[in-house]
Design a protein around this motif. Structure first.
Motif, PDB file in Angstrom:
ATOM      1  N   UNK A 140      13.117  -2.682  19.489  1.00 19.10           N
ATOM      2  CA  UNK A 140      13.822  -3.183  18.292  1.00 19.10           C
ATOM      3  C   UNK A 140      12.825  -3.425  17.163  1.00 19.10           C
ATOM      4  N   UNK A 141      11.655  -3.942  17.514  1.00 18.42           N
ATOM      5  CA  UNK A 141      10.621  -4.224  16.524  1.00 18.42           C
ATOM      6  C   UNK A 141      10.047  -2.943  15.934  1.00 18.42           C
ATOM      7  N   UNK A 142       9.621  -2.016  16.779  1.00 15.70           N
ATOM      8  CA  UNK A 142       8.991  -0.802  16.256  1.00 15.70           C
ATOM      9  C   UNK A 142       9.993   0.056  15.495  1.00 15.70           C
ATOM     10  N   UNK A 143      11.236   0.094  15.956  1.00 10.18           N
ATOM     11  CA  UNK A 143      12.259   0.815  15.207  1.00 10.18           C
ATOM     12  C   UNK A 143      12.425   0.249  13.815  1.00 10.18           C
ATOM     13  N   UNK A 144      12.374  -1.077  13.694  1.00  9.85           N
ATOM     14  CA  UNK A 144      12.549  -1.702  12.379  1.00  9.85           C
ATOM     15  C   UNK A 144      11.424  -1.329  11.431  1.00  9.85           C
ATOM     16  N   UNK A 145      10.203  -1.163  11.949  1.00 11.64           N
ATOM     17  CA  UNK A 145       9.099  -0.801  11.076  1.00 11.64           C
ATOM     18  C   UNK A 145       9.250   0.615  10.537  1.00 11.64           C
ATOM     19  N   UNK A 146       9.747   1.541  11.335  1.00 15.80           N
ATOM     20  CA  UNK A 146       9.943   2.896  10.831  1.00 15.80           C
ATOM     21  C   UNK A 146      11.099   2.941   9.835  1.00 15.80           C
ATOM     22  N   UNK A 147      12.203   2.252  10.140  1.00 18.55           N
ATOM     23  CA  UNK A 147      13.332   2.210   9.197  1.00 18.55           C
ATOM     24  C   UNK A 147      12.896   1.583   7.876  1.00 18.55           C
ATOM     25  N   UNK A 148      12.135   0.493   7.948  1.00 23.02           N
ATOM     26  CA  UNK A 148      11.667  -0.174   6.731  1.00 23.02           C
ATOM     27  C   UNK A 148      10.674   0.693   5.973  1.00 23.02           C
ATOM     28  N   UNK A 149       9.772   1.357   6.683  1.00 23.28           N
ATOM     29  CA  UNK A 149       8.779   2.212   6.023  1.00 23.28           C
ATOM     30  C   UNK A 149       9.459   3.339   5.263  1.00 23.28           C
ATOM     31  N   UNK A 150      10.483   3.913   5.845  1.00 23.94           N
ATOM     32  CA  UNK A 150      11.236   4.961   5.136  1.00 23.94           C
ATOM     33  C   UNK A 150      11.933   4.387   3.918  1.00 23.94           C
ATOM     34  N   UNK A 151      12.507   3.226   4.072  1.00 22.61           N
ATOM     35  CA  UNK A 151      13.183   2.569   2.945  1.00 22.61           C
ATOM     36  C   UNK A 151      12.213   2.312   1.799  1.00 22.61           C
ATOM     37  N   UNK A 152      10.973   1.975   2.136  1.00 25.17           N
ATOM     38  CA  UNK A 152       9.957   1.689   1.132  1.00 25.17           C
ATOM     39  C   UNK A 152       9.221   2.948   0.675  1.00 25.17           C
ATOM     40  N   UNK A 153       9.696   4.108   1.130  1.00 26.91           N
ATOM     41  CA  UNK A 153       9.162   5.405   0.700  1.00 26.91           C
ATOM     42  C   UNK A 153       7.724   5.649   1.162  1.00 26.91           C
ATOM     43  N   UNK A 154       7.362   5.108   2.302  1.00 24.18           N
ATOM     44  CA  UNK A 154       6.050   5.406   2.860  1.00 24.18           C
ATOM     45  C   UNK A 154       6.124   6.735   3.613  1.00 24.18           C
ATOM     46  N   UNK A 155       4.976   7.391   3.741  1.00 25.81           N
ATOM     47  CA  UNK A 155       4.918   8.668   4.439  1.00 25.81           C
ATOM     48  C   UNK A 155       5.074   8.457   5.940  1.00 25.81           C
ATOM     49  N   UNK A 156       5.383   9.555   6.624  1.00 27.05           N
ATOM     50  CA  UNK A 156       5.596   9.499   8.070  1.00 27.05           C
ATOM     51  C   UNK A 156       4.374   8.939   8.796  1.00 27.05           C
ATOM     52  N   UNK A 157       3.176   9.354   8.349  1.00 27.59           N
ATOM     53  CA  UNK A 157       1.964   8.871   9.001  1.00 27.59           C
ATOM     54  C   UNK A 157       1.814   7.363   8.906  1.00 27.59           C
ATOM     55  N   UNK A 158       2.217   6.788   7.770  1.00 30.49           N
ATOM     56  CA  UNK A 158       2.161   5.337   7.599  1.00 30.49           C
ATOM     57  C   UNK A 158       3.127   4.661   8.575  1.00 30.49           C
ATOM     58  N   UNK A 159       4.334   5.192   8.670  1.00 37.29           N
ATOM     59  CA  UNK A 159       5.331   4.607   9.571  1.00 37.29           C
ATOM     60  C   UNK A 159       4.839   4.645  11.018  1.00 37.29           C
ATOM     61  N   UNK A 160       4.252   5.757  11.417  1.00 37.21           N
ATOM     62  CA  UNK A 160       3.775   5.871  12.789  1.00 37.21           C
ATOM     63  C   UNK A 160       2.597   4.941  13.047  1.00 37.21           C
ATOM     64  N   UNK A 161       1.757   4.738  12.047  1.00 34.09           N
ATOM     65  CA  UNK A 161       0.632   3.810  12.204  1.00 34.09           C
ATOM     66  C   UNK A 161       1.129   2.383  12.383  1.00 34.09           C
ATOM     67  N   UNK A 162       2.224   2.038  11.725  1.00 32.54           N
ATOM     68  CA  UNK A 162       2.797   0.702  11.896  1.00 32.54           C
ATOM     69  C   UNK A 162       3.240   0.489  13.344  1.00 32.54           C
ATOM     70  N   UNK A 163       3.842   1.510  13.931  1.00 31.44           N
ATOM     71  CA  UNK A 163       4.264   1.411  15.330  1.00 31.44           C
ATOM     72  C   UNK A 163       3.041   1.243  16.227  1.00 31.44           C
ATOM     73  N   UNK A 164       2.008   2.054  15.981  1.00 34.92           N
ATOM     74  CA  UNK A 164       0.781   1.922  16.776  1.00 34.92           C
ATOM     75  C   UNK A 164       0.205   0.518  16.667  1.00 34.92           C
ATOM     76  N   UNK A 165       0.151  -0.007  15.450  1.00 33.11           N
ATOM     77  CA  UNK A 165      -0.437  -1.336  15.257  1.00 33.11           C
ATOM     78  C   UNK A 165       0.354  -2.392  16.024  1.00 33.11           C
ATOM     79  N   UNK A 166       1.687  -2.318  15.959  1.00 32.22           N
ATOM     80  CA  UNK A 166       2.528  -3.308  16.646  1.00 32.22           C
ATOM     81  C   UNK A 166       2.371  -3.205  18.157  1.00 32.22           C
TER      82      UNK A 166
END
Length: 480
Positions: A140-166
């Motif tokens: 639930x947490x990692x999914x939220x970071x990818x959904x939020x990253x897309x909403x904030x117009x971050x690139x795919x690599x940024x979204x995936x890095x957020x998941x890795x960090x979490x």
């Protein structure tokens, strides 16, 4: 058995510690970490599930719930925990059932005051807490970071890095808790002072300092003039529909057919509910509350997913004229319990309270539960006591990464404290990137599914199957 012998027997030997960690590792044979990339059971009607979760809510507020959810896929994700719980029920799970948050998205972390007035950072929403697989919270947490990253117009690599960090943070912190005694784990707390001491980045320190300043001003004293006005000898909460209104007032959003409108003696019902609530508190808290007198009660709409559930704010004043705002919030069946099949509970409010106490490092001094009229269950706590919510819209990619790591830490601490199974969970996770890689794949697929569900939801609102109204639209109904 003599006390000394019992204590000696309770001490874990190195062999027992190794065996527990090994048992977690052995679980991979049955549920490989790569299996967590599976999205689950998505062959369903998302609108029907949303309608199911809206059943029993205040009818005229359901359109406001949908109006808040329609703002973006991220807002939709926040309000649709039922969909992800349904889907995850169709995935393999580790079999390590513990107390979980149940709605562990990135906006359900934040700051609040402990009873000792220390500013903590922790999970702060437990409406869906229930026994369940620990990995459901992490997904639930990692999914939220990818959904939020897309909403904030971050690139795919940024979204995936957020998941890795979490995930890596969760993994590393869980390994650390696996090496700590259970008592040290229970005492561990993530305070703002601790976060300040651990960071050297000026931008992060500045945000923490600003947050601490803002939190200090978010008290019942500060709320009193914002939410209420003095009327003779009493303070009265001001109506500000649709967000705040009196249930039986001229601005009510309750229909005449609602059974709350048919309570014969509201004063008696409130007194009985309050008496039951205080019976769930410790004696010192009951004594403390005895110094306050109830002045007013009003309905308050909260959150995104909770809109339409019954939520009251209670204004109380002590003999020095100082206020205390309590929030009484309806508790319904957890989506985790609904789809994972957790054992039934006797009281949903008690479920929330006990889950919160188990998972948080420190909980609100006035946390308790009671019954409302007609058998509905509620839990109570202070309203907005030094509470801070993350402003992810103002975070750049680097700061979001730090926030993801912080959420991973908080979640690991909560799971380790609530379960006493840090050794087993850490053994399952291991020290490599297998789980992180699986959850990157899962979270990308989850975000894709959220966007598809969001499109179906928007179409349902446009077609008239669902009605969605914004706060501004509904407020306009009350303007003269």
């Amino acid at each position: 058995m003599p006390a000394g012998e019992g204590a000696q027997a309770a001490v874990a030997t190195p062999a027992e510690t190794h065996a527990r960690r090994a048992s977690g590792k052995d679980t991979r044979k049955h549920v490989p970490r790569r299996s967590h990339a599976a999205l689950g059971n998505v062959d369903r009607d998302p609108v029907a599930l949303l309608e199911l979760s809206s059943a029993g809510r205040v009818e005229r507020l359901v359109p406001l719930r949908y109006g808040r959810m329609i703002e973006s896929p991220f807002a939709f994700y926040r309000g649709s925990a039922i969909l992800q719980a349904h889907d995850l029920a169709g995935t393999p799970n580790s079999g390590m059932t513990i107390q979980i948050c149940g709605d562990c998205h990135l906006a359900n972390f934040g700051g609040f005051a402990s009873p000792e007035r220390t500013l903590m950072f922790d999970l702060n929403d437990f409406d869906e807490t229930s026994p369940g697989p620990w990995e459901w919270d992490l997904k639930r947490l990692t999914g939220s970071f990818v959904v939020a990253a897309r909403h904030l117009r971050h690139k795919r690599g940024v979204a995936e890095e957020l998941v890795y960090r979490a995930v890596r943070s969760y993994q590393e912190r869980m390994a650390a808790y696996a090496g700590m005694s259970i008592l040290d784990t229970w005492y561990d707390a993530i305070t703002f002072e601790r976060l300040m001491a651990q960071t050297q980045e000026p931008q992060v320190r500045k945000r923490l300092e600003r947050g601490m300043e803002r939190a200090a001003a978010r008290t019942s004293d500060a709320l009193l003039p914002k939410l209420s006005e003095h009327d003779g000898e009493r303070w009265v909460i001001r109506d500000a529909p649709p967000a705040v209104f009196h249930v039986r007032g001229e601005n009510t959003l309750f229909s005449p057919e609602d059974n709350w409108m048919k309570v014969a003696d509201t004063g008696k019902a409130l007194n009985e509910a309050f008496e039951m609530y205080t019976s769930t508190l410790s004696p010192d808290r009951r004594l403390l509350l005895s110094h306050f007198t109830r002045h007013d009660v009003a309905f308050k709409v909260v959150g995104v997913g909770s809109v339409g559930t019954r939520c009251l704010i209670v204004l109380m004043i002590d003999n020095h004229g100082k206020p205390l705002f309590l929030q009484s919030k309806q508790a319904t069946q957890s989506v985790v319990a609904r789809f994972f099949g957790s054992p039934p509970v006797e009281h949903e409010g008690r479920r929330v309270v006990e889950g919160q106490r188990l998972m948080q490092a420190a909980s609100d001094a006035f946390l308790g539960w009671n019954d409302g009229p007609f058998g509905r269950h509620f839990y109570l706590r202070q309203l907005r006591d030094m509470k801070l919510s993350p402003e992810v819209e103002l975070m750049d990619a680097d700061m979001l990464g730090g926030y993801a790591a912080l959420c991973g830490w908080v979640l690991a601490r909560a799971h380790a404290k609530a379960s006493g199974m840090a050794l087993e969970i850490s053994g399952y996770l291991g020290s490599g990137d297998a789980m992180a890689e699986a959850l990157v794949a899962y979270s990308n697929a989850c975000a894709d599914q959220v966007e598809r569900d969001y499109e179906v939801f928007v179409a349902a609102c446009r077609s008239g199957r669902l009605e969605a109204r914004t706060d501004a639209d509904m407020a306009a109904d009350f303007r003269v």
